[in-house]
Design an enzyme around this catalytic site. Sequence first.
Site, PDB file in Angstrom:
ATOM      1  N   GLY A  13       0.802  -1.147   0.009  1.00 53.13           N
ATOM      2  CA  GLY A  13       0.091   0.072   0.109  1.00 53.13           C
ATOM      3  C   GLY A  13       0.735   1.165  -0.012  1.00 53.13           C
ATOM      4  O   GLY A  13       0.026   2.254   0.001  1.00 53.13           O
ATOM      5  N   ASP A  64      -0.626  -6.780  -7.609  1.00 61.49           N
ATOM      6  CA  ASP A  64      -1.956  -5.881  -7.907  1.00 61.49           C
ATOM      7  C   ASP A  64      -3.024  -7.206  -7.233  1.00 61.49           C
ATOM      8  O   ASP A  64      -3.045  -8.178  -7.657  1.00 61.49           O
ATOM      9  CB  ASP A  64      -2.225  -6.022  -9.467  1.00 61.49           C
ATOM     10  CG  ASP A  64      -3.922  -5.213  -9.696  1.00 61.49           C
ATOM     11  OD1 ASP A  64      -4.780  -5.544  -8.542  1.00 61.49           O
ATOM     12  OD2 ASP A  64      -3.937  -4.951 -10.788  1.00 61.49           O
ATOM     13  N   VAL A  65      -3.688  -6.736  -6.080  1.00 67.12           N
ATOM     14  CA  VAL A  65      -4.361  -7.733  -5.250  1.00 67.12           C
ATOM     15  C   VAL A  65      -5.540  -8.049  -5.994  1.00 67.12           C
ATOM     16  O   VAL A  65      -6.147  -9.083  -5.536  1.00 67.12           O
ATOM     17  CB  VAL A  65      -4.802  -7.037  -3.810  1.00 67.12           C
ATOM     18  CG1 VAL A  65      -3.544  -6.921  -3.220  1.00 67.12           C
ATOM     19  CG2 VAL A  65      -5.695  -5.782  -3.993  1.00 67.12           C
ATOM     20  N   TYR A 155     -18.777   8.836   1.523  1.00 67.84           N
ATOM     21  CA  TYR A 155     -17.902   7.557   1.846  1.00 67.84           C
ATOM     22  C   TYR A 155     -18.549   6.303   1.289  1.00 67.84           C
ATOM     23  O   TYR A 155     -17.973   5.503   0.660  1.00 67.84           O
ATOM     24  CB  TYR A 155     -17.588   7.258   3.216  1.00 67.84           C
ATOM     25  CG  TYR A 155     -16.595   6.476   3.400  1.00 67.84           C
ATOM     26  CD1 TYR A 155     -14.842   7.003   3.168  1.00 67.84           C
ATOM     27  CD2 TYR A 155     -16.490   5.273   4.095  1.00 67.84           C
ATOM     28  CE1 TYR A 155     -13.771   6.222   3.206  1.00 67.84           C
ATOM     29  CE2 TYR A 155     -15.132   4.609   4.191  1.00 67.84           C
ATOM     30  CZ  TYR A 155     -14.079   5.135   3.936  1.00 67.84           C
ATOM     31  OH  TYR A 155     -12.822   4.342   4.219  1.00 67.84           O
ATOM     32  N   LYS A 162     -15.515  -1.325   3.744  1.00 68.99           N
ATOM     33  CA  LYS A 162     -14.849  -1.263   5.111  1.00 68.99           C
ATOM     34  C   LYS A 162     -15.462  -2.237   6.216  1.00 68.99           C
ATOM     35  O   LYS A 162     -14.755  -2.792   7.077  1.00 68.99           O
ATOM     36  CB  LYS A 162     -14.367   0.112   5.586  1.00 68.99           C
ATOM     37  CG  LYS A 162     -13.439   1.071   4.787  1.00 68.99           C
ATOM     38  CD  LYS A 162     -12.086   0.256   4.822  1.00 68.99           C
ATOM     39  CE  LYS A 162     -11.254   1.458   4.148  1.00 68.99           C
ATOM     40  NZ  LYS A 162      -9.814   0.900   3.804  1.00 68.99           N
ATOM     41  N   ILE A 191      -6.592  11.431   6.828  1.00 69.09           N
ATOM     42  CA  ILE A 191      -5.206  11.802   6.449  1.00 69.09           C
ATOM     43  C   ILE A 191      -5.292  12.242   4.984  1.00 69.09           C
ATOM     44  O   ILE A 191      -6.010  11.466   4.154  1.00 69.09           O
ATOM     45  CB  ILE A 191      -4.165  10.731   6.898  1.00 69.09           C
ATOM     46  CG1 ILE A 191      -4.324  10.513   8.514  1.00 69.09           C
ATOM     47  CG2 ILE A 191      -2.762  11.265   6.650  1.00 69.09           C
ATOM     48  CD1 ILE A 191      -3.364   9.361   8.819  1.00 69.09           C
ATOM     49  N   LYS A 192      -4.622  13.258   4.845  1.00 70.98           N
ATOM     50  CA  LYS A 192      -4.603  13.694   3.193  1.00 70.98           C
ATOM     51  C   LYS A 192      -3.535  12.826   2.567  1.00 70.98           C
ATOM     52  O   LYS A 192      -2.476  12.817   2.773  1.00 70.98           O
ATOM     53  CB  LYS A 192      -4.142  15.068   3.345  1.00 70.98           C
ATOM     54  CG  LYS A 192      -4.394  15.831   2.028  1.00 70.98           C
ATOM     55  CD  LYS A 192      -4.010  17.121   2.020  1.00 70.98           C
ATOM     56  CE  LYS A 192      -4.008  17.970   0.514  1.00 70.98           C
ATOM     57  NZ  LYS A 192      -3.099  18.933   0.286  1.00 70.98           N
ATOM     58  N   THR A 193      -4.072  11.813   1.588  1.00 77.25           N
ATOM     59  CA  THR A 193      -3.242  10.988   1.043  1.00 77.25           C
ATOM     60  C   THR A 193      -3.914  11.025  -0.465  1.00 77.25           C
ATOM     61  O   THR A 193      -4.836  11.418  -0.527  1.00 77.25           O
ATOM     62  CB  THR A 193      -3.327   9.558   1.505  1.00 77.25           C
ATOM     63  OG1 THR A 193      -4.719   9.056   1.511  1.00 77.25           O
ATOM     64  CG2 THR A 193      -2.719   9.859   2.993  1.00 77.25           C
ATOM     65  N   LEU A 194      -3.290  10.027  -1.286  1.00 76.40           N
ATOM     66  CA  LEU A 194      -3.742  10.045  -2.697  1.00 76.40           C
ATOM     67  C   LEU A 194      -4.844   9.300  -2.738  1.00 76.40           C
ATOM     68  O   LEU A 194      -5.985   9.872  -3.330  1.00 76.40           O
ATOM     69  CB  LEU A 194      -2.734   9.115  -3.499  1.00 76.40           C
ATOM     70  CG  LEU A 194      -2.844   9.171  -4.878  1.00 76.40           C
ATOM     71  CD1 LEU A 194      -2.483  10.421  -5.404  1.00 76.40           C
ATOM     72  CD2 LEU A 194      -1.792   8.141  -5.457  1.00 76.40           C
TER      73      LEU A 194
END
Length: 255
Positions: A13, A64-65, A155, A162, A191-194
């Site tokens: 990840g 690639d899962v 979401y 989830k 959290i600011k992520t891609l």
Amino acid sequence: MGMFSGKRILVLGVANERSIAWGITEALHREGAELALTYMNEAIEKRVRPLAESIQCTNVLPCDVQKDADLDQLFAELESRWGRVDGVVHSLAFADREDLQRPFAQTSREGFRLALDVSAYSLIALAGRAEKLMTQGGALLTLSYVGAQRVVENYNIMGVAKAALEASVRYLAADLGPKNIRVNAVSAGPIKTLAASGIPHFKDLLSAFAQRAPLRRNVSQEDVAQAALFYLSNMSSGITGEVTFVDCGFNVLGV
Ligand code: NAD
């Protein structure tokens, strides 16, 4: 000697230096773990390789899962390089942007399948393969979000994915516990992520969160990494099947 000296941990990840998985990787490296990182495609590989080099990690492998062949190849490679795995960090998820944006009742069948496959089934697929290499017991850790348990605006299908992920944590914990393999989740605050950038109005979510959370701030990569060290180490030896909030206390608030 770090807390993880002699431990072999696979981390899936890392996309860039903002990834939650990268925060965990850096913390594990500081504590002496031997690490393997994966990338899902060539674009991500270009980001991951320099990061891996910065911590002298030479185990950088494709996965690639969504592809069973990739998963099989990954564990075959780890078996030949390491012979044994002590921990797996599953820090990945994906949903089609369109499915996050439209009303939840309009979620497409394919969007449901894709989100659940990448974000939840992948943990089961990893656990089944890791089990064979966790010959001395082990720990699996995944990342969830409060949207699994409550409705969080925008979401949508990711909340359902989830929820499946959190239920899978409990079933895997029961299944693998007799082999002393523990399975837990950290439910992180935003959290600011891609990946987060795909969620509409994420900036507003971040600022509202910092204003209201009991600790009056956003969660950092480091906050999550500390909890990850706990769950991947013997410090949590008696804990499995848990979902723990690392969210500056946000989840305790009422409306
Ligand atoms: P990120 O974009 O840095 O990481 C997501 C990773 O998923 C990327 O490395 C991407 O390559 C990987 N991925 C997507 N599809 C894949 C596939 N088919 N095969 C292999 N890898 C694939 O974002 P992040 O925020 O660090 O996300 C990590 C985890 O944390 C996710 O499960 C996310 O849902 C969860 N999480 C994030 C937040 C947040 O606000 N950022 C909050 C709670 C939980």
